[in-house]
Design a protein around this motif. Sequence first.
Motif, PDB file in Angstrom:
ATOM      1  N   UNK A 115       0.839  -1.204   0.000  1.00 36.34           N
ATOM      2  CA  UNK A 115       0.000   0.000   0.000  1.00 36.34           C
ATOM      3  C   UNK A 115       0.870   1.249   0.000  1.00 36.34           C
ATOM      4  N   UNK A 116       1.938   1.244   0.807  1.00 39.67           N
ATOM      5  CA  UNK A 116       2.858   2.378   0.832  1.00 39.67           C
ATOM      6  C   UNK A 116       3.729   2.380  -0.427  1.00 39.67           C
ATOM      7  N   UNK A 117       3.739   3.515  -1.110  1.00 41.27           N
ATOM      8  CA  UNK A 117       4.615   3.680  -2.279  1.00 41.27           C
ATOM      9  C   UNK A 117       5.864   4.489  -1.923  1.00 41.27           C
ATOM     10  N   UNK A 118       5.713   5.514  -1.114  1.00 43.70           N
ATOM     11  CA  UNK A 118       6.839   6.383  -0.751  1.00 43.70           C
ATOM     12  C   UNK A 118       6.376   7.324   0.368  1.00 43.70           C
ATOM     13  N   UNK A 119       7.351   7.884   1.122  1.00 46.28           N
ATOM     14  CA  UNK A 119       8.786   7.602   1.115  1.00 46.28           C
ATOM     15  C   UNK A 119       9.092   6.303   1.860  1.00 46.28           C
ATOM     16  N   UNK A 120      10.224   5.724   1.552  1.00 43.25           N
ATOM     17  CA  UNK A 120      10.572   4.422   2.123  1.00 43.25           C
ATOM     18  C   UNK A 120      10.663   4.455   3.650  1.00 43.25           C
ATOM     19  N   UNK A 121      11.110   5.612   4.195  1.00 48.20           N
ATOM     20  CA  UNK A 121      11.305   5.646   5.652  1.00 48.20           C
ATOM     21  C   UNK A 121       9.984   5.518   6.413  1.00 48.20           C
ATOM     22  N   UNK A 122       8.874   5.809   5.757  1.00 47.23           N
ATOM     23  CA  UNK A 122       7.567   5.657   6.418  1.00 47.23           C
ATOM     24  C   UNK A 122       7.158   4.192   6.538  1.00 47.23           C
ATOM     25  N   UNK A 123       7.929   3.295   5.949  1.00 45.90           N
ATOM     26  CA  UNK A 123       7.631   1.873   6.051  1.00 45.90           C
ATOM     27  C   UNK A 123       8.241   1.211   7.268  1.00 45.90           C
ATOM     28  N   UNK A 124       8.955   1.989   8.075  1.00 48.88           N
ATOM     29  CA  UNK A 124       9.603   1.443   9.272  1.00 48.88           C
ATOM     30  C   UNK A 124       9.020   2.132  10.500  1.00 48.88           C
ATOM     31  N   UNK A 125       8.481   1.336  11.389  1.00 41.89           N
ATOM     32  CA  UNK A 125       7.703   1.865  12.518  1.00 41.89           C
ATOM     33  C   UNK A 125       8.484   2.851  13.381  1.00 41.89           C
ATOM     34  N   UNK A 126       9.762   2.561  13.637  1.00 41.82           N
ATOM     35  CA  UNK A 126      10.475   3.333  14.646  1.00 41.82           C
ATOM     36  C   UNK A 126      11.411   4.396  14.090  1.00 41.82           C
ATOM     37  N   UNK A 127      11.718   4.374  12.800  1.00 42.59           N
ATOM     38  CA  UNK A 127      12.733   5.283  12.262  1.00 42.59           C
ATOM     39  C   UNK A 127      12.399   6.755  12.509  1.00 42.59           C
ATOM     40  N   UNK A 128      11.176   7.149  12.183  1.00 41.79           N
ATOM     41  CA  UNK A 128      10.783   8.539  12.364  1.00 41.79           C
ATOM     42  C   UNK A 128      10.789   8.944  13.822  1.00 41.79           C
ATOM     43  N   UNK A 129      10.316   8.056  14.694  1.00 37.90           N
ATOM     44  CA  UNK A 129      10.252   8.365  16.114  1.00 37.90           C
ATOM     45  C   UNK A 129      11.643   8.553  16.702  1.00 37.90           C
TER      46      UNK A 129
END
Length: 316
Positions: free
Chosen positions: A270-284
């Motif tokens: 479902x997610x196309x971009x950005x790739x970093x939004x596909x990882x639960x903890x990276x943004x946090x």
Amino acid sequence: MGLDSFVNTFGAICKHKYGERLRKLTIDAKFTCPNRDGSLGKGGCTFCNVASFSHEHGSEKSIAVQLSEGRERLKGKSSKYFAYFQAYTSTYDEYQVLKAKYDEAIEDPDIVGLFVGTRPDCVPDEVIELLASYQRRGLEVWLELGLQTANETTLKRINRGHGFAEYQDTVLRARAAGLKVCTHMILGLPGEAHADYLSTLKQVLDVGVDGLKIHPLHIVAGSTLAKSWQAGRVSLISKEDYAASVGELIRHTPKEVIFHRVTAYAKKPVLLAPDWCGFRWDGLVAIVDDLKLHGGQGHYVDLNCCFESVSAVANQ
């Protein structure tokens, strides 16, 4: 140190009030949206997955069954739960239909609160009074409003179907009735930059708010924005810029406002971009790192002074 060390989080509030971090059980009650059923339009907001508009949505399972299955999936995570009407516009139906659905959710003995996600233009007085009546019974009740941005140009660009005036009206009516309001913001919308995020926050704080949810814009399959992104017409916010902007928003927010979320993620395909939004903890993790360096919630005491500086730069 985690987010709780720098931010007034809903998780920490729950732990203090209930002795544990309570989980939300999400419910799809087969609501629709005026921006998809023809009342306002049929294209939906540009960031929504409109591919699902072509077929019947919503679970065929009863609300009671959905709560039971959700509790089983989260078995051992908490002893009590919140019922979260999340899918589409969860106040967009006849009063008696809404009441029956909310009542079914709170009949579950493990449910201690009700979260209702909706649009600012779909909350009549009778619904506000209904939700306030649950709160008077001792339930934790939150009205979640998807504002996304206070920029009128952006609201039109993303085909939102309402302006800031509708948001302001609903917040004032809801809070006058004693309801707690949690406002959703999206960072990275087309045409917006850091100054726009701060401007939205200032307008939200000026109206009055009890909680905030902040999300990064991410491109999902089936959305109008997906076509624009694939054609190279949409640039996306980086993890680093997102974390820096969220950190600034947190520092500009008074300490009494509760943060329910500061980032979000989605799963492929479902997610196309950005790739970093596909990882639960990276943004946090990036946000916490920024807060460690520059300070946490309420760091800027003179909010108006800071906002005036930002406005001056933006208007140059």
